[in-house]
Write an enzyme that holds these catalytic residues in place. Sequence first.
Site, PDB file in Angstrom:
ATOM      1  N   HIS A  96      48.549  28.848  52.238  1.00 49.85           N
ATOM      2  CA  HIS A  96      49.501  28.810  51.100  1.00 49.85           C
ATOM      3  C   HIS A  96      50.356  29.985  51.076  1.00 49.85           C
ATOM      4  O   HIS A  96      50.238  30.950  50.784  1.00 49.85           O
ATOM      5  CB  HIS A  96      48.796  28.642  49.849  1.00 49.85           C
ATOM      6  CG  HIS A  96      49.723  28.133  48.499  1.00 49.85           C
ATOM      7  ND1 HIS A  96      50.972  27.879  48.922  1.00 49.85           N
ATOM      8  CD2 HIS A  96      49.529  27.716  47.301  1.00 49.85           C
ATOM      9  CE1 HIS A  96      51.684  27.446  47.433  1.00 49.85           C
ATOM     10  NE2 HIS A  96      50.748  27.329  46.735  1.00 49.85           N
TER      11      HIS A  96
ATOM     12  N   LYS B  78      48.885  22.968  54.580  1.00 50.71           N
ATOM     13  CA  LYS B  78      48.156  24.260  54.170  1.00 50.71           C
ATOM     14  C   LYS B  78      46.821  24.335  54.922  1.00 50.71           C
ATOM     15  O   LYS B  78      46.260  25.521  54.734  1.00 50.71           O
ATOM     16  CB  LYS B  78      48.208  24.152  52.612  1.00 50.71           C
ATOM     17  CG  LYS B  78      49.549  24.608  51.978  1.00 50.71           C
ATOM     18  CD  LYS B  78      49.223  24.563  50.508  1.00 50.71           C
ATOM     19  CE  LYS B  78      50.700  24.676  49.749  1.00 50.71           C
ATOM     20  NZ  LYS B  78      51.526  23.604  49.773  1.00 50.71           N
TER      21      LYS B  78
ATOM     22  N   CYS C 289      55.197  28.448  43.282  1.00 51.89           N
ATOM     23  CA  CYS C 289      55.038  27.733  44.588  1.00 51.89           C
ATOM     24  C   CYS C 289      55.792  26.603  44.741  1.00 51.89           C
ATOM     25  O   CYS C 289      55.538  25.796  45.823  1.00 51.89           O
ATOM     26  CB  CYS C 289      53.590  27.489  44.471  1.00 51.89           C
ATOM     27  SG  CYS C 289      52.346  28.532  44.315  1.00 51.89           S
TER      28      CYS C 289
END
Length: 418
Positions: free
Chosen positions: A345, A340, A168
């Site tokens: 996400h 988000k 991420c």
Amino acid sequence: MSLGGSGQRVVITGLGAITPIGNTAAEFWRNAVSGVSGAGRITLFDASGYGTQIAGEVRGFDPEKHMDRKDAKRLTRFLQFAVVAADMAIEDACLQFESEDRDRIGVLIGSGIGGLDILTDQLRRLFSGGPDKVSPFLVPFMIPDMASGFVSIRHGLKGPNTCVVTACSTGANAIGDAAQIICRGEADVMLAGGCEAPITEIGVAGFASARAVTTRNDDPTRASRPFDAERDGFLIAEGAGVLVLESLEHALSRQARIHAELVGYAMSADAFHITQPDPDADGARRSMSLALKSANLQPADIDYINAHGTSTPYNDRLETKAIHRVFGEHAHKLAVSSTKSMIGHTLGAAGAIESIACIKAIETGTIPPTINYENPDPECDLDYVPNAAREAPIRTAMKNSFGFGGHNATLIFARYDG
């Protein structure tokens, strides 16, 4: 200011985005400041038997409007997103490659997962029909580096061509690493960002098995709720963000419009656990502190933080803790929000899409909100810009991205004043 004291300044001249709340950077930003949620029931496959049945899907996206039918049909979804976002960023930057030295233009677009859709499809073919049924396109259109590769081939860009895969943190690392390539004098222009298309049977099942994603299936638009006491996991999402980065000298030489300047970048490792963040928040703290040092800024110089803010219990609490450790008393004067809450996400694309939010916040003097913030968590006690955008002058904005494996990356953007 110069990135890392190199003397070479790096500016952003182009923005491209494909997201659950807009298929251009402008549409994404308009909906972000309006607090629009992109969450909904999964339509990309039948998720009726899954514990998690909701996601942030990109809707209304037709690749044939952006590329020829052959490419549209053969490219996997994450590659389609990357190609289109890159094209948009190039157009926004008004780059004319015919008049540029293409040996000095590079591409660094990452993906945390790559082509899960083609992998899923080809596994079906393998198990039902044997190895001869597997497509020769499986490997090249599954591997994450092909986002950079295909964009490079599409535009004949012969400069540095590489890929970042840091879960991420991918999108933020891609932008920061691309800027360092420019600072080292290895390129004048870099296309940088992240792309992801994880909403597949195996992708959703894997994250659900890890208990990382929300199960608020009956109320999708309120499922992603960063920093809220009732958060229960992130909303898995897809999309891409690509930025055009240039040396200031090159941008000025072609009289380019400059959106913002990238003034700081740093990364660190938690060295703690494969998925859980460091309970002392030391890795996130060091990433932010090192980024401030890179930018030659003090904590009080930061006006806004676009948080990693995943809507998971651990991440939100520990990111808050890290911000307190870095900013001290200034932490309560900062605006901190999580995009988000609206788009979910997007994993490897998150750092790039959310960097666009930082840049637009600087340009417009508007801070996007954290929607669905209804029940304050005593351990999350900052100003999260709850539920409605806020007008405020933003000179500097920080972007945090933290990934599985203990990867931490922080970018700092600043208004370009000439």
